[in-house]
Design an enzyme around this catalytic site. Structure first.
Site, PDB file in Angstrom:
ATOM      1  N   HIS A 413      14.598 -13.639 -22.015  1.00 43.33           N
ATOM      2  CA  HIS A 413      15.908 -13.672 -22.662  1.00 43.33           C
ATOM      3  C   HIS A 413      16.626 -14.975 -22.340  1.00 43.33           C
ATOM      4  O   HIS A 413      17.443 -15.440 -23.151  1.00 43.33           O
ATOM      5  CB  HIS A 413      16.746 -12.484 -22.187  1.00 43.33           C
ATOM      6  CG  HIS A 413      18.133 -12.454 -22.776  1.00 43.33           C
ATOM      7  ND1 HIS A 413      18.368 -12.181 -24.106  1.00 43.33           N
ATOM      8  CD2 HIS A 413      19.354 -12.664 -22.213  1.00 43.33           C
ATOM      9  CE1 HIS A 413      19.664 -12.225 -24.347  1.00 43.33           C
ATOM     10  NE2 HIS A 413      20.293 -12.521 -23.205  1.00 43.33           N
ATOM     11  N   HIS A 450      21.260 -19.521 -29.012  1.00 42.69           N
ATOM     12  CA  HIS A 450      21.317 -18.069 -28.797  1.00 42.69           C
ATOM     13  C   HIS A 450      21.888 -17.416 -30.043  1.00 42.69           C
ATOM     14  O   HIS A 450      23.067 -17.558 -30.347  1.00 42.69           O
ATOM     15  CB  HIS A 450      22.182 -17.788 -27.573  1.00 42.69           C
ATOM     16  CG  HIS A 450      22.183 -16.354 -27.141  1.00 42.69           C
ATOM     17  ND1 HIS A 450      21.368 -15.395 -27.695  1.00 42.69           N
ATOM     18  CD2 HIS A 450      22.914 -15.694 -26.182  1.00 42.69           C
ATOM     19  CE1 HIS A 450      21.581 -14.240 -27.125  1.00 42.69           C
ATOM     20  NE2 HIS A 450      22.519 -14.396 -26.193  1.00 42.69           N
TER      21      HIS A 450
END
Length: 527
Positions: A413, A450
């Protein structure tokens, strides 16, 4: 769908069919009589309690039904004296599709992919860009960003990367008035994924077993602000499409409506874990028989002065690289100072294995497991001990029936924040122990930023392509590492996935509120 025998189904299990039938359909005494006839034909014992309580058929063994057997069942139904009380086959396609056994798990594979992203607006362009270490993060040129601490973002570019992505090429003005940009991105990505999978069913039964699971992390805040200003000028200035435009489930709804898919219509909104949760939920819908095919993923289009300002106030965004935007997102690097917002969408077609094989679909990869957890700790920061990430990864492994040593790649992530990247790296080392030294761990957010609610699904696409091609995408902008950051982060250049028995990866995604997801993905191999 009045007569089961009319479906051209090669095989299914009698036990599952009858068990599901008695749970889903109304039974009368003739139905029970007919079931007894069928059981007698297949030499299957029915306990006496079924006569008194038809909803509790108890079979001692299971048998296959051939198409000829289906014809026999139809004849049996015709033999009931009262033709108005034939065996009740008014069931949804869920009952009549081919299944294995009531306690077996259906295998789920990936047969189509579609991408709209800052590094490419189709699958091949995006994949080629990410494995070559290119970057799609740019300077925000609009004057409204001039006084903000962060002035960079991952914007979707036009075909030659020098112009703005033009939605008018894909939709009419009236269509764009009725949908948010995020919904438009989702529709474009879904179209590519469906074309890639070759899945545009015409028959109603196939559409009944095709579903959608698409999420969105944030609504378009500018849409809300502009509508609030319009209301000041008068009630009639508020668009009738305002509410549908800002509903997070509208991307899923629009895809379902466009293609007539009437399986699960599901939306997820779990901050930055949205896309991964949508894939995991779709995986379980197919695995459990709620659908044979699922279109799943996430979408996001929330880059605006207000959103940038809000994240800056949280001290979450990068502010040190406004002059060199291509260096701003640097997961795991010692000089990382926050994430860079991105926009776009990615869609996956998940399909039950036998369904895919029957139609000779190309298979990119297989989804093996799905794990979820909650930090129960902080609004925006993960637990310092990394237990949220550890729980999600370990549950994904348990669901996949694998051990840590079966994993050789983790698509992290890691968003380029000082705290988050360090905690995820620590969690990987805690769970995998000595095996962590043999792992490849990379984050592609250096290339595209992101994407918030569309991050987990876009990066899942890259994980799938890594499993499929044998090339691991790099983490770009890795120049210096802290002593504690001592894993193989695939720095700056792609790495060949050294062949093992099977290429198996985890894809992690974590979100504000302490929500965590991990998906276990592997190359497809016959077992």
């Amino acid at each position: 769908m009045d007569v089961f025998a009319k479906y051209d189904i090669p095989r299914c299990r009698l036990i599952v069919f009858l068990q599901k039938f008695v749970k889903c359909a109304l039974l009368d005494e003739n139905d029970v009589l007919y079931a007894a006839k069928a059981a007698e034909h297949f030499k299957i014992e029915i306990s006496p309690k079924c006569i008194l309580k038809p909803n509790s058929f108890d079979f001692d063994q299971e048998k296959d039904i051939s198409y000829a057997d289906m014809h026999y069942l139809d004849l049996c139904a015709g033999g009931v004296q009262d033709s108005s009380k034939k065996f009740n086959f008014r069931l949804c396609q869920t009952t009549v599709r081919s299944v294995e056994t009531s306690n077996s798990r259906r295998r789920v594979v990936v047969t189509g992919l579609g991408v709209v992203s800052p590094i490419g607006c189709n699958l091949q362009n995006a994949w080629n860009s990410v494995v070559q270490g290119e970057c799609g993060i740019v300077k925000l040129q609009d004057d409204c960003y001039r006084n903000l601490p962060c002035q960079v973002a991952g914007l979707i570019q036009g075909e030659n990367n020098s112009e703005k992505f033009d939605l008018n090429r894909y939709f009419s003005k009236s269509e764009l008035r009725a949908m948010a940009p995020a919904t438009a991105y989702a529709l474009i990505a879904a179209q590519e994924a469906l074309q890639d999978a070759g899945w545009f069913p015409n028959n109603e039964e196939a559409k009944l077993m095709t579903g959608v699971a698409v999420g969105m992390g944030m609504v378009d805040l500018m849409d809300v602000c502009e509508t609030a200003e319009a209301l000041k000028k008068g009630y009639n200035r508020v668009s009738p499409f305002f509410v549908p435009r800002i509903l997070p489930n509208m991307a899923a709804g629009q895809i379902s409506i466009k293609y007539g898919f009437r399986g699960p219509n599901h939306a997820v909104s779990t901050a930055c874990a949205t896309g991964a949760h949508a894939i995991g939920d779709a995986f379980r819908f197919v695995q459990n028989g709620d659908a044979d095919v699922m279109i799943c993923g996430g979408t996001e289009a929330c880059i605006s002065p207000l959103a940038i300002a809000g994240f800056c106030r949280l001290r979450a965004l990068s502010t040190s690289y406004n002059g060199t935007p291509e260096k701003a997102s640097r997961p795991f690097d010692k000089n990382r100072d926050g994430f860079v917002m991105g926009e776009g969408s990615a869609m996956l077609i998940l399909e039950e294995l036998n369904h895919a094989k029957t139609r000779n679909a190309r298979i990119y990869a297989e989804i093996l497991g799905y794990g979820l957890s909650g930090d129960a700790s902080h609004l925006t920061a993960p637990r310092e001990d990394g237990t949220g990430a550890i729980l999600a990864m370990s549950r994904a492994l348990k669901d996949a029936k694998l051990q840590p040593q079966n994993i050789s790649y983790i698509n992290a992530h890691a968003t380029s924040t000082p705290i988050g990247d360090a905690i995820e790296s620590r969690a990987i080392k805690t769970l995998f122990e000595m095996h962590s030294k043999r792992l490849a761990v990379s984050s592609t957010k250096g290339a595209h930023g992101h994407l918030l609610g569309a991050a987990g699904n876009l990066e899942a696409v890259f994980t799938i392509m890594a499993c499929h091609t044998g090339w691991i995408p790099p983490t770009i902008n890795v120049e210096h590492l802290d002593e504690s950051m001592d894993l193989n982060y695939v720095p700056n250049e792609k790495q060949e996935w050294s062949m093992s028995e099977r290429r198996v990866a985890l894809k992690n995604a974590f979100g504000f509120g302490g929500t965590n997801a991990s998906i276990c993905i592997s190359e497809y191999k016959e077992k």
